[in-house]
Structures are given as C-alpha cells and as structure tokens.
Design a protein around this motif. Structure first.
Motif, PDB file in Angstrom:
ATOM      1  N   ASP A  89      64.340  54.300  31.995  1.00  0.00           N
ATOM      2  CA  ASP A  89      65.398  53.461  31.424  1.00  0.00           C
ATOM      3  C   ASP A  89      65.318  53.501  29.897  1.00  0.00           C
ATOM      4  O   ASP A  89      64.224  53.519  29.317  1.00  0.00           O
ATOM      5  CB  ASP A  89      65.254  52.010  31.907  1.00  0.00           C
ATOM      6  N   THR A  90      66.494  53.518  29.267  1.00  0.00           N
ATOM      7  CA  THR A  90      66.592  53.442  27.809  1.00  0.00           C
ATOM      8  C   THR A  90      67.473  52.250  27.433  1.00  0.00           C
ATOM      9  O   THR A  90      68.604  52.128  27.926  1.00  0.00           O
ATOM     10  CB  THR A  90      67.192  54.729  27.213  1.00  0.00           C
ATOM     11  N   ILE A 103      65.343  50.990  19.852  1.00  0.00           N
ATOM     12  CA  ILE A 103      65.427  51.714  21.121  1.00  0.00           C
ATOM     13  C   ILE A 103      64.117  51.551  21.878  1.00  0.00           C
ATOM     14  O   ILE A 103      63.035  51.746  21.321  1.00  0.00           O
ATOM     15  CB  ILE A 103      65.712  53.207  20.892  1.00  0.00           C
ATOM     16  N   THR A 104      64.213  51.153  23.140  1.00  0.00           N
ATOM     17  CA  THR A 104      63.038  51.016  24.010  1.00  0.00           C
ATOM     18  C   THR A 104      63.230  51.881  25.251  1.00  0.00           C
ATOM     19  O   THR A 104      64.263  51.758  25.939  1.00  0.00           O
ATOM     20  CB  THR A 104      62.824  49.550  24.437  1.00  0.00           C
ATOM     21  N   GLN A 105      62.267  52.705  25.499  1.00  0.00           N
ATOM     22  CA  GLN A 105      62.284  53.526  26.725  1.00  0.00           C
ATOM     23  C   GLN A 105      61.155  53.047  27.641  1.00  0.00           C
ATOM     24  O   GLN A 105      60.043  52.776  27.183  1.00  0.00           O
ATOM     25  CB  GLN A 105      62.121  55.010  26.386  1.00  0.00           C
ATOM     26  N   SER A 168      56.094  51.240  28.306  1.00  0.00           N
ATOM     27  CA  SER A 168      57.250  51.272  27.390  1.00  0.00           C
ATOM     28  C   SER A 168      56.809  51.681  26.003  1.00  0.00           C
ATOM     29  O   SER A 168      55.643  51.491  25.615  1.00  0.00           O
ATOM     30  CB  SER A 168      57.927  49.892  27.327  1.00  0.00           C
ATOM     31  N   THR A 170      58.729  51.721  21.863  1.00  0.00           N
ATOM     32  CA  THR A 170      59.893  51.248  21.104  1.00  0.00           C
ATOM     33  C   THR A 170      59.848  51.781  19.684  1.00  0.00           C
ATOM     34  O   THR A 170      58.770  51.899  19.085  1.00  0.00           O
ATOM     35  CB  THR A 170      59.922  49.708  21.076  1.00  0.00           C
ATOM     36  N   GLU A 210      62.691  61.594  33.822  1.00  0.00           N
ATOM     37  CA  GLU A 210      64.017  61.837  33.250  1.00  0.00           C
ATOM     38  C   GLU A 210      64.166  63.353  33.034  1.00  0.00           C
ATOM     39  O   GLU A 210      63.434  63.928  32.238  1.00  0.00           O
ATOM     40  CB  GLU A 210      64.176  61.086  31.930  1.00  0.00           C
TER      41      GLU A 210
END
Length: 224
Positions: A89-90, A103-105, A168, A170, A210
């Motif tokens: 998820d992004t 931006i957090t992945q 995660s 960021t 991904e």
C-alpha cells in the motif's frame, strides 16, 4: 593173489580221483566270488551320498542397518517458508499548498510470524520484465515470478521481526510529475517491491509485494 592186488589198485585209484575232485574249486563258486562287490571299494550309491551331501549354506550378505551416524541428518534450522498473504500500500498526504507530499509505503503479510524469523523488504532497481523494444501504447509488469534477483538489483527498504506482520517507511518530497512507483529519493529508484523471510541459516524465496509496471507511450501521447 594177483587178482586181489589188481582190485586193491583199482580201489586206490578211485579214492585218489574222488579226493582230487572234491579238493578242486567248482566253477560256480569262482563265478560267485568274482562277481561279488569288492568290500573295500565304496559302492556308487555310497559315493554319491558322500559327494551329494548338502553343505552348510553360506550366510546371506545383508547391508548394515542404518545407524545414527550413517543416516543423513535433516537441517537443524531449515529456511523459513515464503511469506504469504502479502499486500502493498502507498499513502500520499499533501501539505496545505500541495507543494510537498508525505509518502508512506507499507507491506503486510500473514505468515510467517515465527519467533526468530525476520522479514526484509527490498526495492528492485530494474524493470526486469520490460521488453527491450516494446510496441507503442503497450504496458506490463516490471517483475514476474521465477525471476532471478541478484544482490545488484535489490535495495533494502526495511527489516523487522516477522511477528510484527507489517513494515512501513516514510519520506517527504516535492510534488511533481511522478511516473510509476513512488520512490524514496535517498537511493536508487526501484520499480517493484519484494520481501523474504530470514532466520539464522538462510532465507525463503522472494514474494512479490508490488510488481510495478512499465508503459510505452503511443506516438501522439505526451507524458507530463
């Protein structure tokens, strides 16, 4: 007197003849003696019995039974299984004037969650599956299963205990014309994201979180 002597001589001659006949061996007795088996030579049946007597059977050769030292030992700590239930998820959050984005992945997994196992997440720094000369207006994933991933194309993004179930990272960057997968700027760009489970002995095969993607614009398309 002469007649008496002649009779005496005749009687004596008969007696001598009878004695000679009784003392000579009879033919039948000789035949029996010569045809009888030799007492000192074993008969054919006895000889066959001696040579055909069963000998003690030779022991069968059997392999040595396996022992604790000869049997192969399984690995004491085998590699962990490939991560399953994986999601990527992004999240992008812009500031008030939309000039900067945070931006957090995040990568999540359902298994493994074993104690002593860690999860490492990597960005893949090449769009490996993209053809060398794609046709215009075509697209596809940057990474597909069963693709070799040498160290040279892996960028470490996060490492965490497998029991956490997620990881995660960021960063912040100016909002611009971004194409493809958002990337943390402090390092080489990555086009796909994978993860693997690690323990003290080895690591699992990689799972794709991904796959990323590539796109070849058409002749009349303008990108940004």
């Amino acid at each position: 007197m002469t007649f008496g002597r002649a009779v005496l001589v005749a009687i004596l001659a008969l007696v001598l003849t009878a004695c000679a006949a009784s003392s000579a061996p009879s033919p039948s007795a000789i035949a029996v003696a010569t045809s009888a088996p030799n007492a000192t030579r074993p008969s054919a049946a006895v000889s066959a019995a001696a040579t055909d007597a069963p000998q003690s059977p030779s022991p069968h050769l059997t392999p040595n039974p396996p022992t604790a030292t000869s049997s192969p030992k399984p690995p004491s700590n085998p590699p962990p299984p490939k991560p399953t239930g994986v999601k990527f998820d992004t999240q992008v959050n812009s500031n008030a004037d939309e000039s900067v984005a945070e931006i957090t992945q995040t990568v999540t997994w359902q298994a493994p969650r074993t104690k002593g196992v860690t999860i490492s997440i990597y960005g893949i720094t090449k769009c490996i599956a993209q053809p060398a000369n794609p046709s215009p207006a075509t697209n596809g994933p940057c990474l597909v299963e069963h693709t070799p991933l040498p160290t040279s194309v892996r960028r470490l993004l996060a490492t965490t205990p497998a029991s956490e179930g997620s990881a995660s990272w960021t960063w912040s960057e100016e909002i611009g014309c971004d194409i493809g997968l958002p990337n943390e700027p402090d390092g080489p760009a990555y086009y796909a994201v994978v993860l693997a489970a690690y323990n003290a002995s080895d690591h699992s095969i990689f799972a794709i979180a991904e796959p990323g993607g590539w796109y070849e614009p058409g002749p009349d398309e303008v990108i940004c």
